[in-house]
Design a protein around this motif. Structure first.
Motif, short mmCIF file in Angstrom:
data_model
loop_
_atom_site.label_atom_id
_atom_site.label_comp_id
_atom_site.label_asym_id
_atom_site.label_seq_id
_atom_site.Cartn_x
_atom_site.Cartn_y
_atom_site.Cartn_z
N CYS A 220 -62.40 44.25 -28.31
CA CYS A 220 -63.63 43.89 -28.70
C CYS A 220 -63.44 42.45 -29.57
CB CYS A 220 -64.36 44.91 -29.68
SG CYS A 220 -64.89 46.30 -28.92
N PRO A 221 -64.40 41.76 -29.42
CA PRO A 221 -64.56 40.46 -30.16
C PRO A 221 -64.15 40.84 -31.70
CG PRO A 221 -66.51 40.33 -28.85
CD PRO A 221 -65.76 41.38 -28.82
N SER A 222 -63.38 40.07 -32.51
CA SER A 222 -63.00 40.00 -33.88
C SER A 222 -64.32 40.58 -34.49
CB SER A 222 -62.28 38.99 -34.10
OG SER A 222 -62.00 38.93 -35.86
N GLY A 223 -64.21 41.57 -35.53
CA GLY A 223 -65.30 42.03 -36.44
C GLY A 223 -66.44 42.94 -35.63
N TRP A 224 -66.29 43.04 -34.64
CA TRP A 224 -67.40 44.08 -34.12
C TRP A 224 -66.92 45.46 -34.38
CZ3 TRP A 224 -70.03 42.34 -28.80
CH2 TRP A 224 -70.36 40.94 -28.93
N ALA A 225 -68.26 46.22 -34.26
CA ALA A 225 -67.69 47.68 -34.53
C ALA A 225 -67.55 48.42 -33.15
CB ALA A 225 -69.12 48.38 -35.03
N GLU A 226 -66.78 49.37 -33.19
CA GLU A 226 -66.43 50.04 -31.97
C GLU A 226 -66.49 51.44 -31.78
OE1 GLU A 226 -62.30 49.20 -30.39
OE2 GLU A 226 -62.25 47.42 -31.85
N GLY A 227 -66.76 52.16 -30.63
CA GLY A 227 -66.97 53.47 -30.58
C GLY A 227 -66.98 53.95 -29.21
N TRP A 228 -66.56 55.12 -28.94
CA TRP A 228 -66.60 55.63 -27.59
C TRP A 228 -67.23 57.18 -27.28
CZ3 TRP A 228 -64.62 60.75 -27.79
CH2 TRP A 228 -63.65 61.06 -28.88
N ARG A 229 -67.47 57.33 -25.83
CA ARG A 229 -68.32 58.49 -25.41
C ARG A 229 -67.70 59.16 -24.54
NH1 ARG A 229 -71.55 62.76 -26.29
NH2 ARG A 229 -73.28 63.37 -24.77
N TYR A 230 -67.34 60.29 -24.65
CA TYR A 230 -66.56 61.18 -23.63
C TYR A 230 -67.64 62.07 -22.95
CZ TYR A 230 -63.45 64.78 -21.65
OH TYR A 230 -63.21 65.62 -20.63
N GLN A 231 -67.82 61.84 -21.50
CA GLN A 231 -68.74 62.66 -20.76
C GLN A 231 -68.08 63.76 -20.06
OE1 GLN A 231 -71.38 58.69 -19.83
NE2 GLN A 231 -72.49 60.47 -19.06
N ASP A 232 -68.58 64.94 -20.13
CA ASP A 232 -68.12 65.98 -19.19
C ASP A 232 -68.85 65.82 -18.18
OD1 ASP A 232 -67.24 68.50 -18.12
OD2 ASP A 232 -67.24 69.42 -20.03
N TYR B 298 -67.08 50.91 -26.49
CA TYR B 298 -68.11 50.34 -26.54
C TYR B 298 -67.94 49.07 -27.81
CZ TYR B 298 -70.68 53.27 -23.57
OH TYR B 298 -71.01 53.98 -22.52
N CYS B 299 -68.49 47.82 -27.50
CA CYS B 299 -68.18 47.02 -28.65
C CYS B 299 -69.69 46.40 -29.33
CB CYS B 299 -67.63 45.74 -28.01
SG CYS B 299 -65.96 46.04 -27.39
N THR B 300 -69.89 46.74 -30.55
CA THR B 300 -71.09 46.31 -30.81
C THR B 300 -71.10 45.08 -32.03
OG1 THR B 300 -72.06 48.78 -30.58
CG2 THR B 300 -72.92 47.18 -32.41
N LYS B 301 -72.06 44.23 -31.80
CA LYS B 301 -72.15 43.02 -32.68
C LYS B 301 -73.41 43.37 -33.71
CE LYS B 301 -73.59 38.10 -33.05
NZ LYS B 301 -74.87 38.26 -33.46
N ASP B 302 -73.09 43.23 -34.90
CA ASP B 302 -74.12 43.58 -36.00
C ASP B 302 -74.27 42.20 -36.58
OD1 ASP B 302 -75.48 44.43 -38.16
OD2 ASP B 302 -74.11 45.68 -39.09
N GLU B 303 -75.71 41.94 -36.52
CA GLU B 303 -75.96 40.73 -36.94
C GLU B 303 -75.64 40.48 -38.72
OE1 GLU B 303 -79.92 39.26 -36.43
OE2 GLU B 303 -80.92 41.39 -36.89
N ASN B 304 -75.81 41.76 -39.27
CA ASN B 304 -75.80 41.58 -40.76
C ASN B 304 -74.20 41.14 -41.21
OD1 ASN B 304 -78.33 42.71 -41.13
ND2 ASN B 304 -77.60 44.65 -40.68
N THR B 305 -73.19 41.11 -40.25
CA THR B 305 -72.17 40.84 -40.58
C THR B 305 -71.56 39.87 -39.70
OG1 THR B 305 -71.15 42.57 -39.34
CG2 THR B 305 -71.49 43.01 -41.61
N ILE B 306 -71.95 39.53 -38.65
CA ILE B 306 -71.52 38.59 -37.65
C ILE B 306 -72.77 37.85 -37.10
CG2 ILE B 306 -70.53 37.95 -35.51
CD1 ILE B 306 -69.10 41.01 -35.76
N LEU B 307 -72.68 36.76 -37.52
CA LEU B 307 -74.20 35.74 -36.99
C LEU B 307 -73.77 35.10 -35.93
CD1 LEU B 307 -74.53 33.79 -40.69
CD2 LEU B 307 -75.64 35.91 -39.59
#
Length: 229
Positions: A44-56, A84-93
């Protein structure tokens, strides 16, 4: 001879000056707003939030498919785990709006990040028996329980053949919408597809609104565009 040499030097100086003052055609920052991209193996780009989803996925005669030698980050077999990589405009302009074109991103929040996008969704009817769906971190907008529901932002207000300007420093994914993969200036693109074998019994897969190209029917089959230099 001295005059010719002076004229030549002045021409060279003008060319160098022009090169210096013309801005780069490649963006250094991602567009403003909050949104999510599927994580590639470049990270992910630096500073972006991360997460994952496992689908059965479907247990019986599982037919999951993913393009050979793909570039997704995750775990892929009889079940699928996307990151997933998420850009949050509150922390990354960001500095610009998303460019016109023909492509989709994943929605994050109540609305798409800029004018020109239309929203839609895809619903996966995951395995019913002994369902093992799990998740962690920040995910795209949607619903994640025994089944998976993801919101998207898609646009078709420009030509896929005209390269749009996005950051080129790191590989990333967009999704196909109503055309071939959108061209991006300064990057190569490779199409990679994923088909999940969803629940066979009383399958309830569905789509709505403006969603990525999906021609899987009882199984969802999406087409991702992988950008690299």
């Amino acid at each position: 001879m001295l005059l010719d040499t002076s004229i030549h030097c002045l021409k060279m100086l003008s060319i160098l000056t022009l090169i210096l003052i013309v801005p780069s055609t490649y963006a250094e920052q991602w567009p403003k707003g909050t949104f999510t991209l599927v994580k590639s193996n470049a990270g992910c780009p630096s500073g972006w939030a991360e997460g994952w989803r496992y689908q059965d996925n479907e247990d019986k005669k599982n037919d999951n498919f993913i393009t050979y030698d793909h570039h997704f980050y995750g775990s892929f077999g009889v079940n699928m785990e996307f990151h997933y990589c998420t850009k949050d405009e509150n922390t990354i302009l960001g500095n610009e709006t998303w460019p016109k074109g023909n492509y989709c991103i994943l929605r994050q929040g109540l609305s798409c990040p800029s004018v020109g996008f239309e929203t839609g969704s895809i619903y996966w009817d995951d395995e019913d028996d002994d369902n093992g769906n799990t998740l962690d971190g920040v995910l795209p907008s949607g619903s994640y329980d025994r089944n998976t529901f993801i919101d998207y932002c898609c646009r078709s207000d420009g030509s896929d053949k005209i390269g749009i300007i996005l950051p080129t420093s790191q590989s990333f994914y967009l999704l196909r919408f109503t055309s071939q993969c959108q061209q991006v200036q300064g990057m190569f693109v490779r199409e990679e597809s994923v088909e999940t074998d969803d629940e066979d019994k009383n399958n309830e897969n569905k789509v709505s609104g403006s969603h990525p190209l999906n021609d899987g029917g009882k199984n969802n089959r999406l087409y991702y565009c992988y950008y690299y230099t």
